[in-house]
Design a protein around this motif. Structure first.
Motif, PDB file in Angstrom:
ATOM      1  N   ALA A  81       2.626 -10.548 -12.718  1.00 44.48           N
ATOM      2  CA  ALA A  81       1.448 -10.424 -13.581  1.00 44.48           C
ATOM      3  C   ALA A  81       0.320 -11.341 -13.118  1.00 44.48           C
ATOM      4  O   ALA A  81      -0.854 -10.963 -13.127  1.00 44.48           O
ATOM      5  N   ILE A  82       0.668 -12.557 -12.713  1.00 44.91           N
ATOM      6  CA  ILE A  82      -0.346 -13.498 -12.216  1.00 44.91           C
ATOM      7  C   ILE A  82      -0.982 -12.962 -10.942  1.00 44.91           C
ATOM      8  O   ILE A  82      -2.203 -13.026 -10.756  1.00 44.91           O
ATOM      9  N   LEU A  83      -0.149 -12.421 -10.043  1.00 45.44           N
ATOM     10  CA  LEU A  83      -0.683 -11.843  -8.803  1.00 45.44           C
ATOM     11  C   LEU A  83      -1.616 -10.673  -9.099  1.00 45.44           C
ATOM     12  O   LEU A  83      -2.667 -10.521  -8.458  1.00 45.44           O
ATOM     13  N   ALA A  84      -1.220  -9.840 -10.081  1.00 43.01           N
ATOM     14  CA  ALA A  84      -2.058  -8.687 -10.430  1.00 43.01           C
ATOM     15  C   ALA A  84      -3.372  -9.126 -11.068  1.00 43.01           C
ATOM     16  O   ALA A  84      -4.443  -8.623 -10.718  1.00 43.01           O
ATOM     17  N   PRO A 128      -2.118  -1.886  -6.896  1.00 44.60           N
ATOM     18  CA  PRO A 128      -1.501  -2.288  -5.626  1.00 44.60           C
ATOM     19  C   PRO A 128      -0.164  -3.009  -5.806  1.00 44.60           C
ATOM     20  O   PRO A 128       0.759  -2.822  -5.007  1.00 44.60           O
ATOM     21  N   VAL A 129      -0.051  -3.841  -6.867  1.00 46.55           N
ATOM     22  CA  VAL A 129       1.201  -4.567  -7.103  1.00 46.55           C
ATOM     23  C   VAL A 129       2.329  -3.596  -7.424  1.00 46.55           C
ATOM     24  O   VAL A 129       3.460  -3.738  -6.927  1.00 46.55           O
ATOM     25  N   ILE A 130       2.049  -2.582  -8.251  1.00 44.67           N
ATOM     26  CA  ILE A 130       3.078  -1.590  -8.591  1.00 44.67           C
ATOM     27  C   ILE A 130       3.485  -0.794  -7.355  1.00 44.67           C
ATOM     28  O   ILE A 130       4.684  -0.557  -7.122  1.00 44.67           O
ATOM     29  N   LYS A 149      -2.843   7.919  -7.420  1.00 44.19           N
ATOM     30  CA  LYS A 149      -3.671   6.724  -7.234  1.00 44.19           C
ATOM     31  C   LYS A 149      -5.166   6.995  -7.387  1.00 44.19           C
ATOM     32  O   LYS A 149      -5.912   6.170  -7.933  1.00 44.19           O
ATOM     33  N   ARG A 150      -5.638   8.141  -6.926  1.00 50.74           N
ATOM     34  CA  ARG A 150      -7.073   8.439  -6.982  1.00 50.74           C
ATOM     35  C   ARG A 150      -7.536   8.723  -8.418  1.00 50.74           C
ATOM     36  O   ARG A 150      -8.751   8.727  -8.697  1.00 50.74           O
TER      37      ARG A 150
END
Length: 548
Positions: free
Chosen positions: A78-81, A89-91, A222-223
């Protein structure tokens, strides 16, 4: 004219991104990742015992550590996101990492030289796994743990971000929980059954298929997603409050509004306060204007709102700890139930045998059913009779009581089971069902309520990670359960590798004592806790919440 153009661009962007068109992509991703996770983790103890010749209590300890890490890492994701990459991108990266890990687990199950030789029938001497075999196993577990941690809770906030209105976000969360439980039930039954009755290779292979579909579907959508923009770490302001208050620890606290720093944007928020509260007065110095302060020096001068946000987190710490000691007994029960089921009669009819690792599905189904019943019948009936709704802390209190009752029933059932062992008679695994059902009912009360408390009472800047912080509590509880099992094993003879010669019933009685003590602590915490935000919601909850 410029403002009009920017408004048109925003409307155009919103019409093409986000909204209900993203729901199928999010739910299919969540379903596949949930099937994958529960498909390998719920039967991990059995896999370690049967395929790696690891002793039962050691396997329980490894399983608890794995579950602890799975629940601790989401806050890192969560912190990275929030700070650097954004949710999408994290998912995507996490789903791919999980796919790599579960593929490696499937390879381990497929190749004999990656596992120790099976124990010979009737022999107590078994070959231990080599360092290389353990290294590859732990590498696979590390990958699937990392992948799971980066998807399960981040998907919740990413999905909610696709909608502008709170009502639509609420509808998404309903779909989220149903899908999460659906994936958990599928993984705990179908995948575990395949592992026990067909082969581990097939079981893990099905997890690979589910994970692969999740990854492809999520990337394909994603788009269409509304991408959130990283805004920097939301925890920085909390640290700055502590640093600023410490630097000005000798300053005399003022009782005048004009002596404290405010930011213009904060005056428009619903949580805006003119003067810092009297609690934790030491922290008020962080917002106090003194000589040498500069609005540009954020490490010396914070706003009153930032100070109050930090206090809000501090006020939740006692409740936070009570949740840890609520979850720790549940973690022990989850592990002990698998060991109990392995030495009980699991036959249901002449052709079907229940998998030991699938027993937890009873708690999942029970929890899922009662989440629906609570929202449709229990809570409305209570509000009609008492003329005010159950507050979140009262719901958590009900969960405490039901958890204690579940442990007490488990103790009685295990004491009865040990008597049947003396008579060389296997007890039916169905005796474990009542405790698991009550466990699930308790979770239906306390799990959603705890998320509501953390999400609603945390500062707005931390709400994206509020659910992951709830997961951290669960992770710590698994470590507490591991420590508790280790202490019991070192100081008593209740937990030998063959629990038929132990006293698991006494372990459950210890959990009852811990639960009762923790419930008393929780009552004290809830008595003194004042709601910060939830009292202003549609339910008009009381500011002072007494659970009784």
């Amino acid at each position: 004219m410029a403002n009009s153009d920017s408004g048109d661009k925003e409307a155009h962007r919103s019409s093409k991104h986000g909204g209900w068109i993203t729901l199928p992509f999010m739910l299919v991703t969540l379903l596949g990742m949930s099937i994958t996770y529960f498909g390998w983790v719920m039967n991990l103890i059995v896999f370690l015992i049967e395929e790696f010749n690891i002793k039962s209590i050691a396997a329980v300890q490894i399983s608890n550590i794995v579950n602890g890490v799975v629940n601790m890492l989401p806050v890192v994701a969560a912190i990275l996101a929030d700070s650097f990459f954004g949710n999408i991108p994290v998912i995507s990266a996490s789903a791919f990492i999980s796919l790599t890990g579960i593929s490696l687990l499937t390879l381990i199950a497929s190749l004999d030289y990656l596992r120790p030789r099976p124990c010979e029938t009737g022999s107590i001497l078994c070959q231990s796994p080599s360092k290389l075999q353990l290294g590859i196993l732990y590498a696979a577990l590390a990958l699937v743990i990392t992948g799971t941690a980066g998807t399960r809770f981040i998907l919740a906030s990413a999905g909610a971000n696709q909608y502008k209105k709170p009502k639509e976000q609420g509808r998404f969360f309903n779909w989220y929980f149903f899908t999460l439980y659906g994936g958990a039930i599928t993984g705990t039954t179908a995948i575990v059954y395949a592992q026990d009755n067909a082969s581990w290779k097939l079981g893990f292979g099905l997890c690979v298929a589910a994970n692969l579909i999740s990854f492809i579907v999520f990337v394909a959508g994603k788009r269409l997603y509304e991408h959130d923009q990283p805004l920097g770490s939301p925890y920085t302001s909390l640290v700055r409050v502590l640093v600023a208050a410490t630097m000005k620890r000798k300053a005399v606290i003022s009782y005048k509004d004009e002596d404290y720093h405010h930011r213009e944007l904060e005056k428009e928020t619903k949580t805006y306060v003119a003067m810092p509260s009297k609690s934790f007065r030491f922290l008020n110095r962080a917002a106090l204007k003194t000589e040498g302060d500069s609005n540009n020096n954020m490490w010396r001068l914070c706003s009153v709102q930032e100070v109050e946000d930090f206090k809000a987190v501090l006020r939740l710490v006692p409740l936070w700890t009570s949740v840890m000691f609520l979850s720790a007994p549940l973690a022990v029960q989850m592990s002990m139930t698998v060991l109990q089921a392995m030495v009980m009669d699991r036959k249901l009819g002449p052709h079907f045998k229940v998998s030991a690792g699938s027993m937890q599905v009873i708690a999942l189904v029970s929890g899922c059913v009662f989440i629906i019943l609570n929202n449709w019948t229990t809570y409305p009936m209570y509000q009609k009779l008492i003329r005010k709704p159950l507050t979140p802390l009262q719901k958590v209190g009900v969960g405490h009581v039901l958890t204690i009752l579940s442990m007490a029933i488990s103790a009685v059932v295990e004491a009865k089971r040990l008597k049947t062992v003396e008579n060389s008679h296997l007890m039916s695994v169905l005796w474990l069902v009542p405790a698991l059902v009550i466990n699930g009912i308790g979770e239906a009360f306390h799990f959603p309520a705890n998320i509501a408390i953390f999400y609603g009472e945390f500062p707005e800047s931390l709400r994206n990670t509020a659910s992951s912080l709830t997961s951290v509590v669960m992770g710590i509880s698994f470590y507490l359960s591991t420590a508790l099992i280790d202490v019991i094993q070192r100081t008593t003879k209740w937990l030998p590798n063959d629990i038929n010669h132990g006293r698991v019933d006494n372990v459950y009685l210890v959990l009852v004592i811990i639960g009762v003590s923790n419930f008393g602590y929780f009552l004290v915490c809830s008595w003194f806790y004042n709601y910060r935000n939830l009292k202003n919601d549609d339910h008009e909850q009381d500011p002072k919440d007494v659970t009784n």
